[in-house]
Write a protein that holds these residues in place. Structure first.
Motif, mmCIF file in Angstrom:
data_model
loop_
_atom_site.group_PDB
_atom_site.id
_atom_site.type_symbol
_atom_site.label_atom_id
_atom_site.label_comp_id
_atom_site.label_asym_id
_atom_site.label_seq_id
_atom_site.Cartn_x
_atom_site.Cartn_y
_atom_site.Cartn_z
ATOM 1 N N GLU A 147 0.833 -1.209 0.000
ATOM 2 C CA GLU A 147 0.000 0.000 0.000
ATOM 3 C C GLU A 147 0.867 1.258 0.000
ATOM 4 O OE1 GLU A 147 -3.042 -0.075 2.975
ATOM 5 O OE2 GLU A 147 -3.899 -1.959 2.239
ATOM 6 N N MET A 148 1.985 1.237 0.712
ATOM 7 C CA MET A 148 2.888 2.388 0.704
ATOM 8 C C MET A 148 3.448 2.615 -0.703
ATOM 9 S SD MET A 148 2.987 3.879 3.635
ATOM 10 C CE MET A 148 4.448 4.904 3.448
ATOM 11 N N VAL A 149 3.785 1.533 -1.401
ATOM 12 C CA VAL A 149 4.322 1.653 -2.757
ATOM 13 C C VAL A 149 3.243 2.088 -3.737
ATOM 14 C CG1 VAL A 149 5.410 0.420 -4.678
ATOM 15 C CG2 VAL A 149 6.106 -0.079 -2.327
ATOM 16 N N LEU A 150 2.084 1.422 -3.694
ATOM 17 C CA LEU A 150 1.019 1.688 -4.653
ATOM 18 C C LEU A 150 0.454 3.098 -4.513
ATOM 19 C CD1 LEU A 150 -0.616 0.374 -6.934
ATOM 20 C CD2 LEU A 150 -2.250 -0.415 -5.222
ATOM 21 N N ASN A 151 0.451 3.631 -3.294
ATOM 22 C CA ASN A 151 -0.039 4.991 -3.083
ATOM 23 C C ASN A 151 1.036 6.048 -3.313
ATOM 24 O OD1 ASN A 151 -2.997 4.984 -1.956
ATOM 25 N ND2 ASN A 151 -1.985 3.219 -1.001
ATOM 26 N N GLY A 152 2.224 5.603 -3.703
ATOM 27 C CA GLY A 152 3.263 6.536 -4.125
ATOM 28 C C GLY A 152 4.162 7.072 -3.039
ATOM 29 N N TRP A 153 4.327 6.338 -1.919
ATOM 30 C CA TRP A 153 5.121 6.865 -0.822
ATOM 31 C C TRP A 153 6.361 6.040 -0.498
ATOM 32 C CZ3 TRP A 153 4.196 11.640 -0.219
ATOM 33 C CH2 TRP A 153 2.901 12.154 -0.396
ATOM 34 N N ALA A 154 6.764 5.144 -1.409
ATOM 35 C CA ALA A 154 7.962 4.345 -1.148
ATOM 36 C C ALA A 154 8.525 3.775 -2.431
ATOM 37 C CB ALA A 154 7.643 3.212 -0.162
ATOM 38 N N TRP A 155 9.842 3.552 -2.430
ATOM 39 C CA TRP A 155 10.541 2.822 -3.475
ATOM 40 C C TRP A 155 10.545 1.336 -3.116
ATOM 41 C CZ3 TRP A 155 11.726 7.868 -2.793
ATOM 42 C CH2 TRP A 155 12.115 8.636 -3.898
ATOM 43 N N VAL A 156 10.980 0.511 -4.052
ATOM 44 C CA VAL A 156 11.112 -0.930 -3.825
ATOM 45 C C VAL A 156 12.591 -1.285 -3.746
ATOM 46 C CG1 VAL A 156 10.644 -3.246 -4.747
ATOM 47 C CG2 VAL A 156 8.961 -1.404 -5.048
ATOM 48 N N LEU A 157 12.965 -2.085 -2.748
ATOM 49 C CA LEU A 157 14.348 -2.530 -2.594
ATOM 50 C C LEU A 157 14.541 -3.820 -3.386
ATOM 51 C CD1 LEU A 157 14.730 -1.830 1.229
ATOM 52 C CD2 LEU A 157 15.825 -0.560 -0.637
ATOM 53 N N GLU A 158 14.897 -3.681 -4.650
ATOM 54 C CA GLU A 158 15.009 -4.842 -5.534
ATOM 55 C C GLU A 158 16.106 -5.799 -5.096
ATOM 56 O OE1 GLU A 158 14.574 -4.281 -9.819
ATOM 57 O OE2 GLU A 158 14.316 -2.115 -9.441
ATOM 58 N N TYR A 160 16.711 -7.048 -2.386
ATOM 59 C CA TYR A 160 16.267 -8.043 -1.410
ATOM 60 C C TYR A 160 15.282 -9.048 -2.005
ATOM 61 C CZ TYR A 160 18.527 -5.049 2.030
ATOM 62 O OH TYR A 160 19.442 -4.308 2.731
ATOM 63 N N GLY A 161 15.097 -8.997 -3.308
ATOM 64 C CA GLY A 161 14.285 -9.990 -3.993
ATOM 65 C C GLY A 161 12.803 -9.977 -3.677
ATOM 66 N N PRO A 162 12.131 -8.821 -3.750
ATOM 67 C CA PRO A 162 10.691 -8.792 -3.482
ATOM 68 C C PRO A 162 9.901 -9.465 -4.595
ATOM 69 C CG PRO A 162 11.390 -6.682 -4.348
ATOM 70 C CD PRO A 162 12.644 -7.489 -4.147
ATOM 71 N N ASP A 163 8.653 -9.806 -4.302
ATOM 72 C CA ASP A 163 7.777 -10.368 -5.312
ATOM 73 C C ASP A 163 7.583 -9.359 -6.442
ATOM 74 O OD1 ASP A 163 5.526 -12.720 -5.531
ATOM 75 O OD2 ASP A 163 4.815 -10.841 -6.401
ATOM 76 N N GLU A 164 7.308 -9.855 -7.639
ATOM 77 C CA GLU A 164 7.129 -9.000 -8.807
ATOM 78 C C GLU A 164 6.015 -7.977 -8.616
ATOM 79 O OE1 GLU A 164 8.309 -7.645 -12.495
ATOM 80 O OE2 GLU A 164 9.232 -9.220 -11.284
ATOM 81 N N ARG A 165 5.067 -8.292 -7.726
ATOM 82 C CA ARG A 165 3.952 -7.372 -7.485
ATOM 83 C C ARG A 165 4.426 -6.028 -6.957
ATOM 84 N NH1 ARG A 165 1.488 -9.358 -3.279
ATOM 85 N NH2 ARG A 165 3.295 -10.658 -2.890
ATOM 86 N N TYR A 166 5.529 -6.016 -6.218
ATOM 87 C CA TYR A 166 6.065 -4.761 -5.692
ATOM 88 C C TYR A 166 6.482 -3.839 -6.832
ATOM 89 C CZ TYR A 166 6.196 -6.331 -0.815
ATOM 90 O OH TYR A 166 5.846 -6.743 0.438
ATOM 91 N N LEU A 167 7.147 -4.409 -7.826
ATOM 92 C CA LEU A 167 7.590 -3.598 -8.969
ATOM 93 C C LEU A 167 6.395 -3.147 -9.803
ATOM 94 C CD1 LEU A 167 10.716 -5.687 -10.016
ATOM 95 C CD2 LEU A 167 10.630 -3.622 -8.606
#
Length: 247
Positions: A147-158, A160-167
């Motif tokens: 929710e923090m990412v989708l609402n525009g308030w955070a980057w993704v730390l690639e 650390y291998g997050p799920d593709e949904r984060y990107l």
């Protein structure tokens, strides 16, 4: 922006085991203070004492408070989980081999479960539906990181291998100009901002004195160690020269 009316939620259940913890204080857009039983950290059931520890989100990085959008990200997170209880899916840190990072913070993904008496959703054909319950609330568990990412308030730390949904969430926020992406500008990721501040501090701490080691070429830089302030070579660990701060 009216945050209360513009939140995009991400319903999702944790994949692994969680611990239920209170949110005592929001530090910034990706961390908070909580209270946890010591047994959760040590694995010793006999230790029932409680500790206050910091929680660091596992796969996202919000703007630093000194960056544009940093304080807004903190406020947005507070509207999501401030003074509430969350289910924390704890992650093992590869660099420490423990559930805490090198700063002694617990690393995990927070999930919030809320009840809704009325909910709206759209079908794949873009038809709007209203869901109502008559024999109890509709419980929805939400992934706060996404929710923090989708609402525009955070980057993704690639890294650390997050799920593709984060990107996908990051791309969606950028395309629709939500949060920090609403304003025009070339935003610096938080990790680059921190590196830049660190470099500036090192330059500010330089003594103007060259390292005396033959063939080194580094400068003496003020540092703080176990026994107080001292000066060390700016090329450390290549050069391990150090001396008292009283020079």
């Amino acid at each position: 922006m009216n945050q209360e009316n513009s939140v995009i939620i991400v319903p999702e259940n944790p994949e692994g085991e969680t611990i239920r913890v209170p949110v005592l204080k929001i530090f910034d857009g990706d961390g908070f203070l909580t209270r946890i039983k010591a047994s959760e950290l040590t694995g010793s059931p006999s230790d029932q004492s409680e500790l206050q520890v910091a929680v660091r989100f596992a796969f996202i990085d919000a703007p630093e408070l000194e960056q544009p959008g940093g304080r807004e990200a903190k406020e947005f997170l507070a509207t999501l989980i401030g003074d509430r209880w969350v289910e924390l899916e704890v992650r093992m840190k590869m660099d420490t081999g423990q559930i805490v990072d090198r700063h002694k913070r617990i690393v995990g993904v927070p999930f919030l479960t809320q009840d809704y008496s009325v909910a709206q959703f759209r079908t794949s054909s873009n038809h709007l539906h209203n869901a109502m319950t008559f024999r109890g609330p509709l419980l929805v568990t939400r992934n706060i990181e996404l929710e923090m990412v989708l609402n525009g308030w955070a980057w993704v730390l690639e890294r650390y291998g997050p799920d593709e949904r984060y990107l996908e969430a990051l791309d969606d926020a950028q395309r629709h100009k939500r949060g920090i992406w609403a304003a025009l500008g070339n935003y610096i990721p938080p990790w680059e901002f921190k590196q830049q501040k660190h470099r500036e501090k090192r330059l500010a701490d330089k003594t103007g004195t060259r390292c005396p080691m033959e063939g080194c070429g580094g400068d003496l830089v003020k540092r703080i160690g176990k026994f107080g302030a001292f000066f060390g070579c700016s090329t450390f660990p290549a050069c391990k020269y150090s001396c008292s701060a009283a020079i």
